[in-house]
Design a protein around this motif. Structure first.
Motif, PDB file in Angstrom:
ATOM      1  N   VAL A 253      11.402  99.698  68.966  1.00 21.11           N
ATOM      2  CA  VAL A 253      11.382  98.734  70.078  1.00 21.11           C
ATOM      3  C   VAL A 253      10.221  99.014  71.019  1.00 21.11           C
ATOM      4  N   PHE A 254      10.094 100.264  71.455  1.00 23.52           N
ATOM      5  CA  PHE A 254       9.024 100.612  72.389  1.00 23.52           C
ATOM      6  C   PHE A 254       7.644 100.495  71.736  1.00 23.52           C
TER       7      PHE A 254
ATOM      8  N   LEU B 215       4.917 108.237  70.888  1.00 26.28           N
ATOM      9  CA  LEU B 215       4.060 107.062  70.956  1.00 26.28           C
ATOM     10  C   LEU B 215       2.763 107.385  71.694  1.00 26.28           C
TER      11      LEU B 215
ATOM     12  N   CYS C 226      10.457 108.657  71.108  1.00 23.94           N
ATOM     13  CA  CYS C 226       9.571 107.713  71.810  1.00 23.94           C
ATOM     14  C   CYS C 226       8.414 108.429  72.499  1.00 23.94           C
TER      15      CYS C 226
ATOM     16  N   PRO D 132      14.917 103.093  68.841  1.00 23.75           N
ATOM     17  CA  PRO D 132      14.192 103.240  70.116  1.00 23.75           C
ATOM     18  C   PRO D 132      12.677 103.196  69.960  1.00 23.75           C
ATOM     19  N   ALA D 133      12.131 104.005  69.044  1.00 24.56           N
ATOM     20  CA  ALA D 133      10.673 104.040  68.862  1.00 24.56           C
ATOM     21  C   ALA D 133      10.165 102.713  68.324  1.00 24.56           C
TER      22      ALA D 133
ATOM     23  N   LEU E 206       6.707  96.833  71.829  1.00 29.81           N
ATOM     24  CA  LEU E 206       6.459  96.380  73.207  1.00 29.81           C
ATOM     25  C   LEU E 206       5.131  96.893  73.760  1.00 29.81           C
ATOM     26  N   PHE E 207       4.768  98.133  73.401  1.00 30.35           N
ATOM     27  CA  PHE E 207       3.597  98.752  74.017  1.00 30.35           C
ATOM     28  C   PHE E 207       2.447  98.993  73.044  1.00 30.35           C
ATOM     29  N   GLU E 208       2.493  98.352  71.873  1.00 32.26           N
ATOM     30  CA  GLU E 208       1.453  98.600  70.864  1.00 32.26           C
ATOM     31  C   GLU E 208       0.052  98.284  71.376  1.00 32.26           C
TER      32      GLU E 208
END
Length: 274
Positions: free
Chosen positions: A103-104, A168, A165, A100-101, A107-109
């Protein structure tokens, strides 16, 4: 590179190593120390300074591998830990926890780098994360059903990964979110901390590699020793803090760390106000 800049790298390595495993947010502390005092962005550049804060966490992660090498080897079947059950903790649990972390994070880096690396956002993360930790201590089971890594199911590992997540957001804390999530899901504090540390190895290795690739053009030869000093400093101080924290978390739980986070956030609010 002047000695004062290398001293700044050592200070940031110290901050990283001493806070990486406590649920207080190492990234948040580095942002606070750097933005309010060290100002490394002035000679590294914005992108390189953010990359440095991520990359030196590899020093702390190497310390985890150094301390927990038996468990690390057991994940891939290269070491047999005495007393392991048939459904032993393995690489599959780690993969479920990091998906999960991962992937997210990918996507949001860009958004995280651009908008969330600031003192104001860290304050928000410190406060919200603190209340999450207090909730975990208050509403987690009094007698945890899971007291060792080998009792964690794949489903539990995935659920903890989803909760991770939250970290993040700088200031929320990876260990704070995962230990709290683990406790709410029935793990004792020590087991939740162990799982957190192990998951951190592939997550931080991936995050550091991705950040290095993205900002490679901003890193020049003059920065080399800055990175090396920060990395070594983080490794040494993380070695000191790991075993101390694992003993402490079983005794004091999460609430004292949550109180520290709230007090720190209040101090920062006052400083920013004046």
């Amino acid at each position: 590179m002047e000695w004062i800049e290398l001293f700044k790298a050592m200070i940031l390595g110290f901050v990283e190593g001493m806070t990486e495993f406590a649920p207080v947010s190492s990234t948040g502390h580095m942002i606070i120390v750097d933005d309010m005092w060290l100002k490394t962005e002035e000679f590294l550049g914005s992108g390189s300074a953010n990359t440095f804060k991520i990359v030196i966490q590899l020093g702390s992660i190497l310390a985890v591998v150094f301390v927990m090498w038996k468990r690390m080897l057991s994940l891939v079947g290269l070491y047999k830990i005495e007393g392991q059950t048939a459904g032993r903790f393995n690489l599959g649990h780690v993969i479920m926890g990091i998906i999960p972390a991962g992937v997210f994070g990918v996507l949001f880096e860009d958004m995280i780098d651009e908008y969330l690396f600031g003192i104001e956002t860290v304050i928000i993360g410190l406060i919200i994360g603190a209340f999450f930790m207090i909730i975990a201590d208050k509403f987690g089971p009094k007698k945890p059903a899971i007291t060792s890594l080998d009792e964690i199911s794949y489903t539990k590992a995935l659920k903890i990964g989803l909760i991770q997540c939250l970290s993040l957001w700088p200031g929320f804390s990876r260990s704070g979110s995962t230990i709290s999530g683990g406790v709410l899901l029935g793990l004792d504090h020590k087991t939740a901390a162990d799982f957190t540390f192990i998951m951190a190895v592939p997550i931080m290795a991936g995050a550091s590699g991705l950040s290095l690739l993205k900002h490679w053009d901003e890193i020049n030869a003059d920065h080399f020793w800055f990175y090396v000093v920060g990395f070594v400093s983080a490794f040494v101080f993380a070695l000191i803090s790991i075993k101390f924290f694992l003993k402490l978390i079983s005794k004091v739980k999460l609430t004292p760390f949550a109180i520290y986070r709230i007090l720190l956030a209040l101090v920062l609010i006052v400083i920013l106000a004046f």
